[in-house]
Design a protein around this motif. Structure first.
Motif, PDB file in Angstrom:
ATOM      1  N   HIS A   5      66.426  85.775  34.814  1.00 24.42           N
ATOM      2  CA  HIS A   5      66.347  84.929  33.613  1.00 24.42           C
ATOM      3  C   HIS A   5      65.784  83.558  33.975  1.00 24.42           C
ATOM      4  CE1 HIS A   5      67.478  83.333  29.728  1.00 24.42           C
ATOM      5  NE2 HIS A   5      68.203  82.394  30.289  1.00 24.42           N
ATOM      6  N   THR A  59      63.391  90.912  30.905  1.00 18.48           N
ATOM      7  CA  THR A  59      64.473  91.890  31.044  1.00 18.48           C
ATOM      8  C   THR A  59      64.620  92.657  29.742  1.00 18.48           C
ATOM      9  OG1 THR A  59      65.689  90.518  32.638  1.00 18.48           O
ATOM     10  CG2 THR A  59      66.960  92.166  31.438  1.00 18.48           C
ATOM     11  N   SER A  79      70.592  89.240  37.436  1.00 22.46           N
ATOM     12  CA  SER A  79      70.198  89.017  36.031  1.00 22.46           C
ATOM     13  C   SER A  79      69.908  87.538  35.802  1.00 22.46           C
ATOM     14  CB  SER A  79      71.321  89.412  35.068  1.00 22.46           C
ATOM     15  OG  SER A  79      71.651  90.741  35.229  1.00 22.46           O
ATOM     16  N   TRP A  80      70.774  86.712  36.364  1.00 22.72           N
ATOM     17  CA  TRP A  80      70.653  85.262  36.181  1.00 22.72           C
ATOM     18  C   TRP A  80      69.381  84.743  36.839  1.00 22.72           C
ATOM     19  CZ3 TRP A  80      71.252  81.357  33.377  1.00 22.72           C
ATOM     20  CH2 TRP A  80      71.462  80.066  33.840  1.00 22.72           C
ATOM     21  N   MET A  99      72.733  83.554  28.565  1.00 20.27           N
ATOM     22  CA  MET A  99      71.703  84.531  28.936  1.00 20.27           C
ATOM     23  C   MET A  99      71.791  85.691  27.940  1.00 20.27           C
ATOM     24  SD  MET A  99      71.436  86.095  32.760  1.00 20.27           S
ATOM     25  CE  MET A  99      73.075  86.783  32.809  1.00 20.27           C
ATOM     26  N   ALA A 111      66.457  77.385  33.725  1.00 23.06           N
ATOM     27  CA  ALA A 111      66.805  78.008  32.442  1.00 23.06           C
ATOM     28  C   ALA A 111      67.011  76.925  31.388  1.00 23.06           C
ATOM     29  CB  ALA A 111      68.061  78.861  32.596  1.00 23.06           C
TER      30      ALA A 111
END
Ligand SMILES: Nc1nc2c(ncn2[C@@H]2O[C@H](COP(=O)(O)OP(=O)(O)OP(=O)(O)O)[C@@H](O)[C@H]2O)c(=O)[nH]1
Ligand SMILES: [Mg+2]
Length: 270
Positions: A207, A213, A203-204, A166, A255
């Motif tokens: 993403h 972000t 955050s993950w 990430m 992702a």
């Protein structure tokens, strides 16, 4: 709880962002809560504040109540007991959504996150879903932190970057802005993280959901008053959760699909 909204000066919040709620989770921050509220007031008069207190034994919640009685843009969420930073933020975010705010800010009560830098984060939020105040990008720094805390934070972020792929320099950082519509894409009800791992998890999820972000450099200062709630349990939780997310992503996840050019798959959270 003080239930008033809008800003004293009649404006609708921060230009280009809208109504802003700064959520401050507190546990035994009696010496800090008044100082941080005062600093936010001066730095960003348009922001409202929600103190999310976990029934602190040192009376932080009562101090916040007294301040809120004289400030209709300060609100207090009293929670029944210590349930961790993550749970306090999830409750604070739900409160923000229910009360029609456009953006929520995460900020520690201990002064490590300077309210004077908040306008920079909010400016960046005009073109982003999530803004992270970063200690570890060019222009960011930490002040008065012992070497072992720096090592832990840098090491934790390096491991997170390698494990999850990430592109975030400070995934454990807790000085952030989320646009409220963004939160709907993160399925907050299923977030299980309690400590630092909460920051990495959001955050993950952002993403994986393909959200934008942006990081902004900040100067992070060691707390001057009160005691840290950091513990080996909190570090351990972040470590095992990041490892779990990494394994699940390698087995197949949005992702990974996006890296392969298939952006359409919807995230499913563990
Ligand atoms: N409501 C609530 N707040 C918490 C809890 N644990 C920590 N906090 C708050 O979360 C913020 C960050 O906690 P800190 O103890 O400063 O932890 P830290 O910043 O990771 O560690 P230091 O850098 O050592 O200060 C502070 O405002 C704490 O009061 C909790 O269980 N419930
Ligand atoms: Mg702190």
């Amino acid at each position: 709880m003080n239930e008033s909204f809008g800003t004293d000066d009649g404006t609708e919040g921060y230009p280009g962002v809208g109504r802003v709620l700064v959520v401050i989770p507190t546990y035994n921050e009696a010496d800090n809560v008044g100082v941080i509220v005062d600093r936010i007031r001066r730095a960003v008069p348009a922001a409202e504040i929600l103190v999310a207190d976990d029934n602190s034994p040192d009376g932080t919640g009562e101090i916040a109540d007294r301040l809120a009685a004289a400030d209709k843009r300060l609100h207090v969420l009293h929670r029944t007991g210590k349930q961790g930073l993550g749970a306090a933020y999830v409750a604070g975010f739900s409160w923000a959504r229910e009360h029609g705010y456009d953006a929520v800010v995460e900020m520690d009560a201990d002064g490590s996150h300077a309210p004077e830098e908040l306008p920079g984060l909010l400016d960046a939020a005009r073109d982003a879903d999530v803004v992270i105040g970063s200690r570890w990008m060019s222009g960011g720094q930490v002040v008065n932190w012992p070497w072992h805390r720096q090592l832990l934070s840098r090491g934790g972020n390096l491991y997170t970057r390698l494990a999850l792929g990430m592109p975030v320099s400070d995934a454990t950082g807790g000085y952030r802005v989320y646009r409220v519509p963004t939160l709907d894409k993160l399925d907050l009800d299923s977030v299980a993280s309690q400590g630092y791992s909460f920051q990495v998890e959001l955050s993950w999820r952002a993403h994986q959901a393909g959200l934008r972000t942006v990081e902004v450099p900040i100067t992070f200062a060691e707390r001057e008053r009160g005691a840290s709630k950091m513990s080996p349990v909190i570090i351990g939780e972040a470590l095992w959760r990041v490892t779990l997310w990494s394994v699940l992503d390698r087995r197949g996840g949005p992702a990974r699909d996006r890296r392969r050019g298939d952006a359409d798959r919807q995230p499913r959270w563990p």
